[in-house]
Scaffold this active site. Structure first.
Site, PDB file in Angstrom:
ATOM      1  N   SER A 123       0.822  -1.216   0.000  1.00  0.00           N
ATOM      2  CA  SER A 123       0.000   0.000   0.000  1.00  0.00           C
ATOM      3  C   SER A 123       0.853   1.262   0.000  1.00  0.00           C
ATOM      4  CB  SER A 123      -0.883   0.054   1.250  1.00  0.00           C
ATOM      5  OG  SER A 123      -1.726  -1.041   1.292  1.00  0.00           O
TER       6      SER A 123
ATOM      7  N   HIS B 267      -3.827   0.326  -4.755  1.00  0.00           N
ATOM      8  CA  HIS B 267      -3.161  -0.826  -5.356  1.00  0.00           C
ATOM      9  C   HIS B 267      -3.516  -0.855  -6.839  1.00  0.00           C
ATOM     10  CE1 HIS B 267      -1.764  -3.187  -1.803  1.00  0.00           C
ATOM     11  NE2 HIS B 267      -2.602  -2.381  -1.201  1.00  0.00           N
TER      12      HIS B 267
ATOM     13  N   HIS C  97      -5.502  -9.611  -1.519  1.00  0.00           N
ATOM     14  CA  HIS C  97      -5.620  -9.776  -0.065  1.00  0.00           C
ATOM     15  C   HIS C  97      -6.750 -10.747   0.280  1.00  0.00           C
ATOM     16  CE1 HIS C  97      -3.995  -5.695  -0.690  1.00  0.00           C
ATOM     17  NE2 HIS C  97      -3.344  -5.878   0.444  1.00  0.00           N
TER      18      HIS C  97
ATOM     19  N   TYR D 129      -8.810 -10.172   2.556  1.00  0.00           N
ATOM     20  CA  TYR D 129     -10.008  -9.379   2.891  1.00  0.00           C
ATOM     21  C   TYR D 129     -10.806  -8.962   1.666  1.00  0.00           C
ATOM     22  CZ  TYR D 129      -7.183  -5.127   1.982  1.00  0.00           C
ATOM     23  OH  TYR D 129      -6.396  -4.168   1.420  1.00  0.00           O
ATOM     24  N   GLU D 130     -10.236  -9.165   0.472  1.00  0.00           N
ATOM     25  CA  GLU D 130     -11.012  -8.916  -0.743  1.00  0.00           C
ATOM     26  C   GLU D 130     -11.908 -10.114  -1.058  1.00  0.00           C
ATOM     27  OE1 GLU D 130      -8.570  -6.755  -3.947  1.00  0.00           O
ATOM     28  OE2 GLU D 130      -7.069  -7.613  -2.614  1.00  0.00           O
TER      29      GLU D 130
ATOM     30  N   ALA E 118       2.464  -2.082   4.072  1.00  0.00           N
ATOM     31  CA  ALA E 118       2.185  -1.045   5.057  1.00  0.00           C
ATOM     32  C   ALA E 118       1.778  -1.779   6.325  1.00  0.00           C
ATOM     33  CB  ALA E 118       1.043  -0.172   4.566  1.00  0.00           C
TER      34      ALA E 118
ATOM     35  N   MET F  61      -2.024  -6.759   6.895  1.00  0.00           N
ATOM     36  CA  MET F  61      -3.039  -7.659   6.318  1.00  0.00           C
ATOM     37  C   MET F  61      -2.529  -8.422   5.101  1.00  0.00           C
ATOM     38  SD  MET F  61      -6.242  -5.023   6.637  1.00  0.00           S
ATOM     39  CE  MET F  61      -6.443  -3.986   8.100  1.00  0.00           C
ATOM     40  N   SER F  62      -1.228  -8.657   5.036  1.00  0.00           N
ATOM     41  CA  SER F  62      -0.691  -9.311   3.831  1.00  0.00           C
ATOM     42  C   SER F  62       0.601 -10.069   4.165  1.00  0.00           C
ATOM     43  CB  SER F  62      -0.395  -8.250   2.764  1.00  0.00           C
ATOM     44  OG  SER F  62       0.656  -7.416   3.185  1.00  0.00           O
TER      45      SER F  62
ATOM     46  N   ASN G 162       1.386   3.791  10.658  1.00  0.00           N
ATOM     47  CA  ASN G 162       0.578   4.313  11.782  1.00  0.00           C
ATOM     48  C   ASN G 162       0.995   3.594  13.058  1.00  0.00           C
ATOM     49  OD1 ASN G 162      -0.988   2.095  10.159  1.00  0.00           O
ATOM     50  ND2 ASN G 162      -1.714   1.917  12.270  1.00  0.00           N
TER      51      ASN G 162
ATOM     52  N   HIS H 154      -7.381   4.289   6.307  1.00  0.00           N
ATOM     53  CA  HIS H 154      -6.687   3.693   5.149  1.00  0.00           C
ATOM     54  C   HIS H 154      -6.013   4.773   4.294  1.00  0.00           C
ATOM     55  CE1 HIS H 154      -5.691   0.936   1.940  1.00  0.00           C
ATOM     56  NE2 HIS H 154      -6.435   1.599   1.084  1.00  0.00           N
TER      57      HIS H 154
HETATM   58  N1  HPA Z   1      -3.306  -2.830  11.199  1.00  0.00           N
HETATM   59  C1  HPA Z   1      -3.413  -3.736  10.197  1.00  0.00           C
HETATM   60  N2  HPA Z   1      -2.967  -3.503   8.968  1.00  0.00           N
HETATM   61  C2  HPA Z   1      -2.394  -2.325   8.720  1.00  0.00           C
HETATM   62  C3  HPA Z   1      -2.248  -1.341   9.710  1.00  0.00           C
HETATM   63  C4  HPA Z   1      -2.736  -1.612  11.017  1.00  0.00           C
HETATM   64  O1  HPA Z   1      -2.648  -0.788  11.944  1.00  0.00           O
HETATM   65  N3  HPA Z   1      -1.628  -0.285   9.140  1.00  0.00           N
HETATM   66  C5  HPA Z   1      -1.407  -0.627   7.838  1.00  0.00           C
HETATM   67  N4  HPA Z   1      -1.866  -1.853   7.586  1.00  0.00           N
END
Ligand code: HPA
Length: 271
Positions: free
Chosen positions: A28, A59, A81, A83-84, A111, A208-209, A232, A244
Protein backbone atom coordinates in the site's frame (compact mmCIF):
# COMPACT_ATOMS: atom_id res chain seq x y z
CA UNK A 1 -5.49 -20.76 -11.48
CA UNK A 2 -4.35 -24.34 -10.81
CA UNK A 3 -0.58 -24.68 -11.11
CA UNK A 4 -0.94 -26.14 -14.60
CA UNK A 5 -2.41 -22.84 -15.79
CA UNK A 6 0.66 -20.95 -14.67
CA UNK A 7 2.08 -21.41 -18.14
CA UNK A 8 -0.79 -19.43 -19.71
CA UNK A 9 -0.41 -16.72 -17.07
CA UNK A 10 3.35 -16.52 -17.61
CA UNK A 11 2.80 -16.18 -21.36
CA UNK A 12 0.37 -13.32 -20.80
CA UNK A 13 2.94 -11.22 -18.95
CA UNK A 14 4.97 -8.97 -21.19
CA UNK A 15 8.65 -9.63 -20.61
CA UNK A 16 10.07 -8.96 -24.07
CA UNK A 17 13.47 -10.60 -24.04
CA UNK A 18 13.95 -9.96 -20.31
CA UNK A 19 14.19 -12.72 -17.75
CA UNK A 20 13.47 -11.29 -14.30
CA UNK A 21 15.67 -12.40 -11.40
CA UNK A 22 14.12 -10.45 -8.54
CA UNK A 23 10.42 -10.27 -7.71
CA UNK A 24 9.10 -7.18 -5.96
CA UNK A 25 5.70 -7.02 -4.29
CA UNK A 26 4.88 -3.38 -3.65
CA UNK A 27 2.48 -2.78 -0.77
CA UNK A 28 0.00 0.00 0.00
CA UNK A 29 1.34 3.37 -1.08
CA UNK A 30 4.70 1.85 -2.10
CA UNK A 31 3.81 1.25 -5.75
CA UNK A 32 5.54 4.43 -6.98
CA UNK A 33 8.80 2.53 -7.02
CA UNK A 34 7.52 0.90 -10.21
CA UNK A 35 7.79 4.33 -11.91
CA UNK A 36 11.54 4.08 -11.57
CA UNK A 37 11.83 0.78 -13.41
CA UNK A 38 13.64 1.34 -16.69
CA UNK A 39 12.54 -0.16 -20.03
CA UNK A 40 9.23 -1.11 -18.36
CA UNK A 41 6.92 -3.73 -19.81
CA UNK A 42 3.53 -3.41 -18.15
CA UNK A 43 0.73 -5.96 -17.88
CA UNK A 44 -2.40 -5.27 -15.86
CA UNK A 45 -3.59 -8.02 -13.53
CA UNK A 46 -6.82 -8.24 -15.52
CA UNK A 47 -4.88 -9.30 -18.64
CA UNK A 48 -3.38 -12.32 -16.90
CA UNK A 49 -5.53 -15.48 -17.01
CA UNK A 50 -6.60 -16.42 -13.49
CA UNK A 51 -5.51 -13.12 -11.90
CA UNK A 52 -8.42 -11.21 -10.39
CA UNK A 53 -8.24 -7.41 -10.65
CA UNK A 54 -7.42 -5.71 -7.35
CA UNK A 55 -10.27 -3.95 -5.56
CA UNK A 56 -8.15 -1.88 -3.18
CA UNK A 57 -7.65 1.88 -3.44
CA UNK A 58 -3.89 2.47 -3.61
CA UNK A 59 -3.16 -0.83 -5.36
CA UNK A 60 -2.86 -0.33 -9.11
CA UNK A 61 -2.80 -4.01 -10.03
CA UNK A 62 -0.12 -4.45 -12.66
CA UNK A 63 3.09 -6.31 -13.30
CA UNK A 64 6.01 -4.13 -14.38
CA UNK A 65 9.10 -5.85 -15.71
CA UNK A 66 12.32 -4.02 -16.47
CA UNK A 67 15.67 -2.87 -15.13
CA UNK A 68 16.06 -1.61 -11.59
CA UNK A 69 19.16 -1.36 -9.40
CA UNK A 70 21.22 -2.93 -12.17
CA UNK A 71 19.10 -6.08 -12.34
CA UNK A 72 16.01 -7.31 -14.14
CA UNK A 73 13.03 -7.19 -11.80
CA UNK A 74 9.38 -8.20 -11.99
CA UNK A 75 7.40 -5.85 -9.80
CA UNK A 76 3.83 -6.30 -8.70
CA UNK A 77 2.23 -2.96 -8.23
CA UNK A 78 -0.50 -3.97 -5.86
CA UNK A 79 -1.38 -7.40 -4.56
CA UNK A 80 -4.33 -9.58 -3.64
CA UNK A 81 -5.62 -9.78 -0.07
CA UNK A 82 -7.71 -12.24 1.91
CA UNK A 83 -10.01 -9.38 2.89
CA UNK A 84 -11.01 -8.92 -0.74
CA UNK A 85 -12.57 -12.36 -0.48
CA UNK A 86 -9.77 -14.25 -2.23
CA UNK A 87 -8.62 -17.63 -0.94
CA UNK A 88 -5.12 -18.12 0.44
CA UNK A 89 -4.30 -20.05 -2.75
CA UNK A 90 -5.38 -17.12 -4.94
CA UNK A 91 -3.56 -14.54 -2.84
CA UNK A 92 -0.32 -16.47 -3.27
CA UNK A 93 -0.60 -17.36 -6.98
CA UNK A 94 1.32 -14.26 -8.03
CA UNK A 95 4.29 -15.56 -6.04
CA UNK A 96 4.17 -18.79 -8.04
CA UNK A 97 3.96 -16.64 -11.14
CA UNK A 98 7.02 -14.55 -10.19
CA UNK A 99 8.90 -17.78 -9.55
CA UNK A 100 7.78 -19.21 -12.88
CA UNK A 101 8.99 -16.02 -14.59
CA UNK A 102 12.47 -16.78 -13.23
CA UNK A 103 12.64 -14.81 -9.96
CA UNK A 104 14.68 -16.57 -7.30
CA UNK A 105 14.71 -13.67 -4.82
CA UNK A 106 11.55 -12.02 -3.55
CA UNK A 107 11.44 -8.59 -1.95
CA UNK A 108 8.04 -8.20 -0.38
CA UNK A 109 6.79 -4.99 1.19
CA UNK A 110 3.74 -3.83 3.06
CA UNK A 111 2.18 -1.04 5.06
CA UNK A 112 1.92 -2.01 8.71
CA UNK A 113 0.84 -0.66 12.05
CA UNK A 114 3.71 -0.26 14.51
CA UNK A 115 2.98 -2.13 17.74
CA UNK A 116 6.50 -1.77 19.10
CA UNK A 117 6.49 1.57 20.93
CA UNK A 118 10.01 2.31 19.63
CA UNK A 119 8.66 2.51 16.07
CA UNK A 120 7.66 5.87 14.63
CA UNK A 121 5.30 6.61 11.75
CA UNK A 122 7.30 6.53 8.52
CA UNK A 123 9.94 4.12 9.86
CA UNK A 124 10.91 0.98 7.97
CA UNK A 125 11.26 -2.49 9.50
CA UNK A 126 13.06 -5.51 8.08
CA UNK A 127 10.86 -8.51 8.87
CA UNK A 128 12.79 -11.11 10.85
CA UNK A 129 9.91 -13.48 11.41
CA UNK A 130 6.15 -13.58 11.18
CA UNK A 131 3.07 -14.81 13.02
CA UNK A 132 0.31 -16.10 10.76
CA UNK A 133 -1.10 -19.10 12.58
CA UNK A 134 -4.13 -20.50 10.75
CA UNK A 135 -5.72 -20.60 14.21
CA UNK A 136 -5.48 -16.83 14.28
CA UNK A 137 -6.19 -15.95 10.66
CA UNK A 138 -8.14 -19.01 9.51
CA UNK A 139 -6.26 -19.47 6.22
CA UNK A 140 -3.14 -21.20 4.93
CA UNK A 141 -2.03 -21.37 1.30
CA UNK A 142 -0.83 -24.97 1.43
CA UNK A 143 -3.90 -26.60 2.98
CA UNK A 144 -5.21 -29.18 0.52
CA UNK A 145 -2.00 -29.48 -1.49
CA UNK A 146 -0.74 -32.99 -1.80
CA UNK A 147 2.96 -32.29 -2.20
CA UNK A 148 5.66 -30.04 -0.76
CA UNK A 149 3.38 -28.90 1.99
CA UNK A 150 5.62 -29.35 5.05
CA UNK A 151 7.63 -26.21 4.43
CA UNK A 152 10.33 -25.26 6.92
CA UNK A 153 9.74 -21.70 8.08
CA UNK A 154 12.83 -21.30 10.29
CA UNK A 155 14.95 -18.67 8.61
CA UNK A 156 12.20 -17.88 6.08
CA UNK A 157 13.34 -14.26 6.12
CA UNK A 158 16.86 -14.55 4.78
CA UNK A 159 19.52 -13.46 7.31
CA UNK A 160 21.96 -12.46 4.61
CA UNK A 161 19.37 -10.27 2.88
CA UNK A 162 18.48 -8.62 6.20
CA UNK A 163 22.18 -7.84 6.77
CA UNK A 164 22.45 -6.42 3.25
CA UNK A 165 19.39 -4.28 3.89
CA UNK A 166 20.81 -3.03 7.19
CA UNK A 167 24.12 -2.10 5.57
CA UNK A 168 22.33 -0.40 2.69
CA UNK A 169 20.13 1.52 5.14
CA UNK A 170 23.11 2.71 7.21
CA UNK A 171 24.95 3.79 4.06
CA UNK A 172 22.18 6.22 3.18
CA UNK A 173 21.15 7.20 6.71
CA UNK A 174 17.81 5.33 6.73
CA UNK A 175 16.63 3.94 10.05
CA UNK A 176 15.77 0.27 9.59
CA UNK A 177 14.25 -1.58 12.53
CA UNK A 178 14.00 -5.34 12.70
CA UNK A 179 11.04 -7.20 14.07
CA UNK A 180 8.20 -9.68 13.91
CA UNK A 181 5.25 -9.06 11.55
CA UNK A 182 1.85 -10.38 12.57
CA UNK A 183 -0.62 -10.98 9.78
CA UNK A 184 -4.31 -10.44 10.38
CA UNK A 185 -7.12 -10.80 7.85
CA UNK A 186 -8.62 -7.35 8.35
CA UNK A 187 -10.20 -5.41 6.83
CA UNK A 188 -11.13 -3.65 10.05
CA UNK A 189 -8.14 -2.42 12.00
CA UNK A 190 -7.42 -4.05 15.36
CA UNK A 191 -9.09 -3.30 18.65
CA UNK A 192 -6.78 -2.25 21.50
CA UNK A 193 -7.39 -5.66 23.14
CA UNK A 194 -6.30 -7.43 19.93
CA UNK A 195 -3.19 -5.28 19.78
CA UNK A 196 -2.36 -6.17 23.40
CA UNK A 197 -2.69 -9.84 22.44
CA UNK A 198 -0.36 -9.39 19.45
CA UNK A 199 2.15 -7.45 21.55
CA UNK A 200 2.10 -10.20 24.18
CA UNK A 201 2.94 -12.88 21.62
CA UNK A 202 5.88 -10.87 20.32
CA UNK A 203 4.59 -8.91 17.35
CA UNK A 204 6.30 -5.61 16.51
CA UNK A 205 4.10 -4.71 13.54
CA UNK A 206 0.73 -5.79 12.20
CA UNK A 207 -0.65 -5.88 8.67
CA UNK A 208 -3.04 -7.66 6.32
CA UNK A 209 -0.69 -9.31 3.83
CA UNK A 210 2.76 -10.77 3.20
CA UNK A 211 2.97 -13.83 5.45
CA UNK A 212 1.03 -16.16 3.13
CA UNK A 213 3.09 -14.97 0.15
CA UNK A 214 6.25 -15.73 2.09
CA UNK A 215 5.09 -19.27 2.93
CA UNK A 216 4.66 -19.98 -0.78
CA UNK A 217 7.92 -18.24 -1.67
CA UNK A 218 9.67 -20.59 0.73
CA UNK A 219 7.78 -23.57 -0.64
CA UNK A 220 9.15 -22.87 -4.11
CA UNK A 221 12.60 -22.05 -2.73
CA UNK A 222 12.86 -18.28 -3.18
CA UNK A 223 15.06 -16.18 -0.88
CA UNK A 224 12.92 -13.59 0.86
CA UNK A 225 13.46 -10.08 2.14
CA UNK A 226 10.43 -8.47 3.79
CA UNK A 227 10.17 -4.74 4.48
CA UNK A 228 7.33 -3.14 6.43
CA UNK A 229 6.60 0.55 6.21
CA UNK A 230 5.17 1.69 9.53
CA UNK A 231 2.28 3.86 8.42
CA UNK A 232 0.58 4.31 11.78
CA UNK A 233 0.91 3.51 15.45
CA UNK A 234 -1.03 0.40 16.34
CA UNK A 235 -1.29 1.43 19.97
CA UNK A 236 -2.28 -1.31 22.42
CA UNK A 237 -3.19 1.52 24.78
CA UNK A 238 -5.89 2.68 22.35
CA UNK A 239 -4.40 5.74 20.66
CA UNK A 240 -5.40 7.65 17.54
CA UNK A 241 -7.80 5.97 15.08
CA UNK A 242 -6.32 4.52 11.87
CA UNK A 243 -7.47 5.54 8.41
CA UNK A 244 -6.69 3.69 5.15
CA UNK A 245 -6.06 6.99 3.32
CA UNK A 246 -3.53 8.04 6.00
CA UNK A 247 -1.87 4.65 5.57
CA UNK A 248 -1.55 5.31 1.82
CA UNK A 249 -0.30 8.87 2.34
CA UNK A 250 2.45 7.77 4.73
CA UNK A 251 3.38 4.93 2.39
CA UNK A 252 3.82 7.46 -0.43
CA UNK A 253 5.85 9.85 1.70
CA UNK A 254 8.20 7.01 2.67
CA UNK A 255 8.27 5.77 -0.93
CA UNK A 256 11.49 7.57 -1.86
CA UNK A 257 13.40 6.13 1.09
CA UNK A 258 11.95 2.70 0.50
CA UNK A 259 12.97 2.91 -3.17
CA UNK A 260 16.49 3.98 -2.25
CA UNK A 261 16.81 1.05 0.14
CA UNK A 262 15.48 -1.49 -2.35
CA UNK A 263 17.69 -0.17 -5.17
CA UNK A 264 20.76 -0.53 -3.01
CA UNK A 265 19.87 -3.98 -1.75
CA UNK A 266 19.26 -5.20 -5.29
CA UNK A 267 22.58 -3.68 -6.35
CA UNK A 268 24.39 -5.84 -3.80
CA UNK A 269 22.66 -9.15 -4.61
CA UNK A 270 25.00 -11.92 -5.70
CA UNK A 271 24.39 -12.90 -9.33
N1 HPA B 1 -3.31 -2.83 11.20
C1 HPA B 1 -3.41 -3.74 10.20
N2 HPA B 1 -2.97 -3.50 8.97
C2 HPA B 1 -2.39 -2.33 8.72
C3 HPA B 1 -2.25 -1.34 9.71
C4 HPA B 1 -2.74 -1.61 11.02
O1 HPA B 1 -2.65 -0.79 11.94
N3 HPA B 1 -1.63 -0.28 9.14
C5 HPA B 1 -1.41 -0.63 7.84
N4 HPA B 1 -1.87 -1.85 7.59
Amino acid sequence: MPDGDLTAAVRAIATGDLRPEVGLILGSGLGDLAERIETPRRTSFGAVPGMPATTVVGHAGEFVIGHFGGRVVAAMRGRLHLYEGHSAATVTRPVRLLHALGCRTLIVSNAAGGINPAFGVGDLMAIEDHIALPGLIGHHPLVGRSEDRFVDMVGAYDRDLIERASRAASAVGIRLHRGVYAMVVGPSFETPAELRLLRTVGADAVGMSTALEVIVARQVGMRVLGISCITNQADPGGGAPVDHLDVLAVGRSVGARFGELVTRVIGTLPT
